[in-house]
Design an enzyme around this catalytic site. Structure first.
Site, PDB file in Angstrom:
ATOM      1  N   VAL A 265       0.850  -1.190   0.000  1.00 11.31           N
ATOM      2  CA  VAL A 265       0.000   0.000   0.000  1.00 11.31           C
ATOM      3  C   VAL A 265       0.886   1.240   0.000  1.00 11.31           C
ATOM      4  O   VAL A 265       1.797   1.375   0.823  1.00 11.31           O
ATOM      5  CB  VAL A 265      -0.949  -0.006   1.211  1.00 11.31           C
ATOM      6  CG1 VAL A 265      -1.661   1.333   1.358  1.00 11.31           C
ATOM      7  CG2 VAL A 265      -1.971  -1.134   1.063  1.00 11.31           C
ATOM      8  N   HIS A 535      12.186  -4.384  18.290  1.00 12.65           N
ATOM      9  CA  HIS A 535      10.894  -4.136  18.935  1.00 12.65           C
ATOM     10  C   HIS A 535      10.479  -2.661  18.833  1.00 12.65           C
ATOM     11  O   HIS A 535      10.088  -2.047  19.832  1.00 12.65           O
ATOM     12  CB  HIS A 535      10.958  -4.529  20.410  1.00 12.65           C
ATOM     13  CG  HIS A 535      11.208  -5.982  20.647  1.00 12.65           C
ATOM     14  ND1 HIS A 535      11.736  -6.468  21.843  1.00 12.65           N
ATOM     15  CD2 HIS A 535      11.006  -7.072  19.862  1.00 12.65           C
ATOM     16  CE1 HIS A 535      11.845  -7.790  21.764  1.00 12.65           C
ATOM     17  NE2 HIS A 535      11.415  -8.172  20.581  1.00 12.65           N
ATOM     18  N   HIS A 579       8.937  -8.946  24.799  1.00 13.21           N
ATOM     19  CA  HIS A 579       9.161  -9.104  23.366  1.00 13.21           C
ATOM     20  C   HIS A 579       7.792  -8.847  22.743  1.00 13.21           C
ATOM     21  O   HIS A 579       6.798  -9.481  23.115  1.00 13.21           O
ATOM     22  CB  HIS A 579       9.690 -10.494  23.066  1.00 13.21           C
ATOM     23  CG  HIS A 579      11.037 -10.748  23.686  1.00 13.21           C
ATOM     24  ND1 HIS A 579      12.057 -11.378  23.012  1.00 13.21           N
ATOM     25  CD2 HIS A 579      11.539 -10.439  24.899  1.00 13.21           C
ATOM     26  CE1 HIS A 579      13.128 -11.458  23.787  1.00 13.21           C
ATOM     27  NE2 HIS A 579      12.819 -10.886  24.957  1.00 13.21           N
TER      28      HIS A 579
END
Length: 617
Positions: A265, A535, A579
């Site tokens: 996109v 992360h 996590h």
């Protein structure tokens, strides 16, 4: 992470395909039966697949899932747990994004890996699966003014989400987790370690010998996260459990779901004005640079789940962001929001390696083509053996002491008094993101990770095309607190290995770790080797509806717009004590509940927010 696996085996594992898993996965836009659906989900990662599956499960709503990457069907390395390190970086399965040179890390640049295939990062990560501290959710409730984000409410989604299953080796798990905290009828199979390694017994022994600093925590799913614990991983029956093989697969045969891969996109399309707000119920996408663009439209909403790097990129390309930055790229501002792409936060990672006795570590397996082939045969036959190992069997979470000198000048940035500041990650082999594995010898690794960072920065678009990766600047270790905490985490790893349990196993620290005798030594060591544990969060942060900052409200709605919600890690305003796949799964479960049942939009569990004090931002 650098993991030395024989090239021929690595190539075989990355390329070998087995029987297809999904039925309605389309390779080309021409295969789509229509271009208008009730919902369009952008990104088939952890959050996107949860939302798509939940919205489609009643059969009444039509859902289109657009994934920029390829299908995960039959990719062996995305199924065999110990082959996870072969999937990233510099592969077809990774976006291969890199951070800009980091001024506090000797101007180094490195990959910030994220999955570019069905399942997103859940198809390529190291599978550690936990939910963080109860303080994270209570803190989010304070920030948003929505009690539905409190742990008291959010913990219900654990059992809706997960299905705890026996480990691959079938060992007795008594004392390694608390069954009552877990779901047995959820969507995603998870388990305790299914392959024992040489460090397991020594780690548990250390929690007894040095219990005052390194206590044992039987199960952090309680929301009480401090201490050393057995890892719970997104592994079931010896195979990786990704959002694709679980959530998306659960609706794979439904006629109301279409999945299109190779569909990146490039922007949201404005479709009108509703209630004085611009409405974006269309998307533009392309197969790649130079490919023609296609369009699709939603009757209800577009759900952006492109991740902490992809989502703000799409917003900015759609004219939503900082007007000055947009103008520099000749993009007309539709909604000015200076929070888009800002507040980027990530866990920093610093590996510490030790040379160990004997041949019990897994290093020998990775160097031996014949042994690896035998292990693969065993895994294919019955899903047991060393390849079911999820790379880590133990992790530990710790706080700085309340009288630490850093708190004389810096307030505690953690989400609460029982949340943690740093993590230790234990591996029974060489694990290092920047150094290749030595050609011989046996090793163990304890990675020090910074979990409550105060460094915040941004991402920006890279001109001129919308398809290249954005410019990413997490500003790792840019604050005194971050430097201090990572330094203390290295010291903690060294103290952990000083316990009696390691006396007959560890020979010596490896490389520069042996020279970290002073704070200045450790700081230099950190600048040389720190990177990321992958992360990133915060780039489309959630805030209260009337807040003067933030990108989405507590119901995931894009502020100032109609027809768009954002559901992915980007909405976390701070990086959780985990996590991140676990917290994102819970976040997405709540999002799906809110979207499907608007009556839940204020809070699933209504209550008095008086017990929650506002957190300084």
């Amino acid at each position: 992470m650098a993991l030395s696996i024989p090239l021929t085996f690595s190539l075989l594992a990355s390329a070998l395909f087995i029987a297809p898993v999904l039925a309605r996965v389309h390779q080309h836009s021409t295969q789509l039966p229509v271009n208008k659906y009730d919902y369009i989900v952008v990104g088939a990662g952890a959050a996107g697949n949860v939302v798509a599956a939940r919205l489609a499960e009643n059969g009444a709503s039509t859902v289109l899932v657009l994934e920029a990457g390829i299908s995960d069907e039959g990719i062996l390395a995305a199924q065999v747990p110990l082959l996870a390190p072969t999937l990233t970086p510099n592969t077809l399965y990774d976006w291969n994004s890199t951070v800009v040179p980091q001024s506090n890390l000797n101007n180094r640049t490195f990959t910030l890996s994220r999955g570019r295939l069905l399942g997103g990062s859940t198809s390529v990560n190291y599978m550690s699966h936990h939910y963080g501290s109860s303080e994270d959710y209570d803190c989010l409730a304070r920030i948003t003014g929505d009690s539905g984000w409190s742990w008291n409410n959010m913990k219900q989604y654990v059992k809706r989400h997960e299905k705890i299953v026996p480990p691959a080796d079938g060992h007795n798990t008594t004392g390694q987790y608390t069954p009552s905290l877990h779901g047995t009828n959820g969507v995603l199979p998870k388990s305790l370690p299914g392959y024992s390694v040489a460090t397991d017994s020594r780690i548990i022994a250390t929690t007894r010998e040095l219990s005052s600093e390194f206590p044992f925590n039987q199960d952090i799913t309680s929301g009480n996260v401090l201490g050393v614990t057995w890892v719970q991983s997104a592994i079931g029956g010896g195979k990786r459990s990704s959002s694709s093989t679980t959530y998306l697969a659960s609706v794979k045969d439904r006629k109301n779901v279409d999945v299109l891969v190779n569909a990146q996109v490039t922007k949201l399309l404005r479709t009108g004005t509703v209630g004085g707000k611009p409405s974006f119920k269309g998307v533009q996408y392309a197969a790649g640079p130079g490919s023609p663009t296609q369009t699709a439209y939603a009757r209800e909403e577009v759900i952006l789940s492109a991740g902490s790097l992809g989502t703000p990129q799409i917003l900015m390309l759609s004219g939503i962001g900082d007007k000055d930055e947009l103008a520099s790229h000749y993009i007309t501002t539709v909604i000015e929001n200076t929070s888009v792409g800002k507040n980027l936060s990530d866990h920093a990672l610093l590996p510490n390696n030790w040379i160990v006795q004997g041949t019990e570590s897994l290093d020998g397996l990775f160097r031996d083509q014949s042994a690896l082939n035998s292990a693969l045969v065993q895994w294919q036959a019955n899903k047991t053996g060393p390849l079911v190992h999820g790379t880590v069997n133990h992790i530990g979470f710790f706080r700085l002491p309340s009288d630490a000198p850093i708190f004389e000048t810096t307030s505690d940035p953690s989400s609460g008094p029982t949340a943690f500041h740093y993590e230790l990650i234990f591996s029974s082999y060489w694990l290092h993101p920047t150094l290749p594995s030595p050609a011989n010898g046996s090793y163990m690794t304890i990675c020090s990770a910074l979990i409550s960072p105060t460094s915040r920065k941004f991402q920006m678009m890279a001109p001129p095309s919308p398809l290249p990766n954005p410019l990413i600047n997490p500003q790792y270790l840019s604050t005194a607190f971050d430097k201090y905490t990572l330094r203390e985490a290295v010291k903690a790893a060294k103290r952990f290995t000083s316990g009696p349990a390691w006396a007959d196993y560890i020979l010596a620290p490896y490389g520069d770790l042996a020279s970290t005798n002073t704070d200045a030594d450790i700081d230099a060591y950190a600048r040389k080797y720190t990177s990321t544990i992958f992360h990133p969060v915060g780039t489309a942060a959630m805030s209260a509806k009337d807040a003067g900052w933030g990108v989405v409200d507590p119901d995931f709605r894009l502020k100032g717009a109609d027809g768009v919600r954002i559901v992915d890690a980007s909405v976390w305003p701070f990086v959780p004590n985990a996590h991140t796949q676990g917290p994102v799964y819970l976040l997405a479960e709540r999002a799906a509940s809110i979207i499907a049942e608007p009556s839940k939009s204020n809070a699933d569990l209504r209550g008095n927010l008086g017990f929650l004090n506002p957190r300084s931002r």
